[in-house]
Design a protein around this motif. Structure first.
Motif, short mmCIF file in Angstrom:
data_model
loop_
_atom_site.label_atom_id
_atom_site.label_comp_id
_atom_site.label_asym_id
_atom_site.label_seq_id
_atom_site.Cartn_x
_atom_site.Cartn_y
_atom_site.Cartn_z
N ALA A 5 0.81 -1.02 0.35
CA ALA A 5 0.13 0.46 -0.11
C ALA A 5 0.63 1.39 -0.23
O ALA A 5 2.00 0.88 -0.14
CB ALA A 5 -0.81 -0.17 1.37
N GLU A 6 -0.02 2.61 -0.36
CA GLU A 6 0.80 3.54 -0.03
C GLU A 6 -0.32 4.09 1.07
O GLU A 6 -0.95 4.80 0.84
CB GLU A 6 0.73 4.65 -1.47
N HIS A 7 0.97 4.82 2.37
CA HIS A 7 -0.19 6.08 2.85
C HIS A 7 0.91 7.08 4.09
O HIS A 7 2.45 6.26 4.15
CB HIS A 7 -0.61 4.40 4.41
N HIS A 8 0.87 7.92 4.24
CA HIS A 8 1.47 8.50 4.57
C HIS A 8 1.23 9.63 6.34
O HIS A 8 -0.31 9.33 6.55
CB HIS A 8 1.51 9.92 3.87
N PHE A 9 1.66 10.13 6.97
CA PHE A 9 1.13 10.36 8.13
C PHE A 9 1.14 8.71 8.75
O PHE A 9 -0.11 9.80 9.77
CB PHE A 9 0.79 11.72 7.47
N ALA A 10 1.50 8.34 9.07
CA ALA A 10 0.91 7.39 10.46
C ALA A 10 2.21 7.01 10.91
O ALA A 10 2.78 5.96 10.06
CB ALA A 10 -0.15 5.79 9.51
N ALA A 11 1.89 6.60 12.00
CA ALA A 11 3.11 5.98 12.98
C ALA A 11 3.57 4.29 12.63
O ALA A 11 4.29 4.13 13.26
CB ALA A 11 2.98 6.53 14.27
N GLY A 12 2.25 3.78 12.68
CA GLY A 12 2.40 2.77 12.43
C GLY A 12 2.56 2.15 11.58
O GLY A 12 1.51 0.64 11.47
N VAL A 13 2.20 2.57 10.14
CA VAL A 13 2.43 1.71 8.81
C VAL A 13 4.35 2.75 8.28
O VAL A 13 4.10 3.76 8.68
CB VAL A 13 1.21 2.26 7.70
N ALA A 14 4.49 1.37 7.70
CA ALA A 14 5.28 1.77 7.12
C ALA A 14 6.12 2.25 5.37
O ALA A 14 6.80 2.77 4.79
CB ALA A 14 6.73 0.83 8.15
N SER A 15 4.43 1.59 4.67
CA SER A 15 5.02 1.50 3.39
C SER A 15 4.43 3.08 3.06
O SER A 15 3.39 2.80 2.15
CB SER A 15 3.60 0.35 3.29
N ALA A 16 5.24 3.71 2.58
CA ALA A 16 5.21 5.01 2.58
C ALA A 16 5.37 5.58 0.88
O ALA A 16 5.27 6.51 0.05
CB ALA A 16 6.03 6.24 2.91
#
Length: 370
Positions: free
Chosen positions: A44-55
């Motif tokens: 996935a692509e996620h941003h500004f999330a302390a619990g997700v590393a898939s940026a």
């Protein structure tokens, strides 16, 4: 007939861990997924999330491709509202040049969609219902998130000053033209002629479904993110579908959140942090590091919290391999999906690997003794 089963990975960061470990876990899980018989491995692509590393999907996909041999690897999905068509084509063209024939390029409408959600008029709330055993919950109002002060900060950081994301259909047309080598006055190197499989992902019966159908491209519908609108999304895609050089009939992949363990009680314990994790997203703080079962048991929880995340908790498939496989069969039957895309988050990496292994056995893609 058993349809293909694939994986969507967010590279979740567990409480007490960090992004580096989460990304190493992703690479390890991709290796295991290949041996378990899964068809695709999407990040996935996620941003500004302390619990997700898939940026940064393209970067992570390259690492996964280097660690695997056969499994298809791709994005679920690249957020086109924050990138130019050329940058997307060059990144995935580079990957295809190094690992030809294994790349899926999934495109999503983030950026445009978020702004539309904030401005959309509020209609009557649809009530939950069941269709042939599949729960279709009441819809969550995403405009609350899009209207939060954090959203403006995020948009400023994701886009250049005064930049305006073009229409999604135009972006898709430009990407296709650059890959096909038909873009007037410009060529992408690498990228032109890349043998990537192009996908459109969507959460509603809106533009994504229409574009995917009109262009004859495969479509991904999100039961795990927006379960309330999954049926409308797949119906809109099929209604808009026109045969193409890519497909002669519609092809749909549908996602689901699952947690599998040998016993139902154990699976529920592993999934205990999910409600806290979803609550953190829906209150605008961004995904927190995924809590341990012990942390989840001690965390405060109110009736308002339960209502906020009810649609996601009620549509998460948690249980034994046979229980989860049966719920996935219901999802496949009701949506007529050609393929299913499962995502799993647990605090411990070993539990997550085991969940996917148990499901692979129950689904029949990993023979007994495999």
């Amino acid at each position: 007939m058993t349809i293909p089963l694939s994986i969507l990975d967010l590279s979740p960061i567990s409480s007490g861990s960090d992004a580096g470990q989460a990304l190493r876990n992703t690479i390890d899980l991709a290796r295991r997924a290949e041996s378990f018989g899964y068809h695709r491995y999407w990040v996935a692509e996620h941003h500004f999330a302390a619990g997700v590393a898939s940026a940064a999907p393209a970067v992570l996909i390259g690492q996964i491709l280097a660690a695997t041999d056969r499994i298809r690897v791709g994005s679920g999905a690249v957020q086109v509202g924050h990138r130019t068509p050329l940058s997307i084509v060059e990144s995935f063209g580079l990957l295809d040049a190094l690992y030809p024939g294994r790349i899926d390029l999934g495109l999503g409408r983030s950026g445009q969609r978020s702004k539309e959600a904030a401005a959309a008029p509020k209609g009557p709330r649809k009530e939950a219902f069941e269709k042939d055993g599949l729960l279709i919950p009441a819809a969550f109002d995403f405009s609350v998130l899009a209207a939060s002060p954090r959203f403006a900060v995020y948009q400023r950081l994701l886009q250049q000053p005064a930049a305006v994301a073009p229409d999604f259909a135009e972006v898709v047309d430009d990407i296709r033209a650059l890959i096909d080598g038909t873009y007037e006055g410009a060529r992408a190197t690498p990228g032109e002629g890349a043998k990537v499989e192009l996908w459109i992902l969507g959460s509603s019966a809106g533009q994504s479904a229409e574009v995917a159908g009109r262009l004859g491209l495969p479509f991904g519908a999100n039961y795990h993110v927006a379960p309330a609108s999954v049926l409308e999304a797949v119906e809109a895609y099929r209604a808009a579908f026109r045969p193409s050089q890519v497909l002669d009939r519609p092809y749909v992949i549908v996602s689901a959140d699952v947690v599998v363990a040998p016993e139902t009680a154990a699976a529920r314990r592993l999934a205990a942090g999910y409600g806290l994790w979803v609550r953190s997203i829906r209150t605008g703080q961004g995904a927190i590091p995924f809590p341990s079962p012990a942390e989840a048991a001690e965390a405060p929880w109110t009736p308002e919290d339960a209502a906020l995340v009810a649609d996601r908790l009620d549509t998460q498939f948690v249980g034994t391999p046979d229980e989860v496989a049966e719920r996935l069969r219901v999802l496949q039957r009701v949506t007529a999906a050609d393929e299913l895309l499962v995502t799993t988050i647990t605090h411990d990496h070993g539990d997550r690997v085991r969940s996917f292994e148990l499901l692979a056995h129950a689904w029949g893609i990993l023979p007994s003794g495999g």
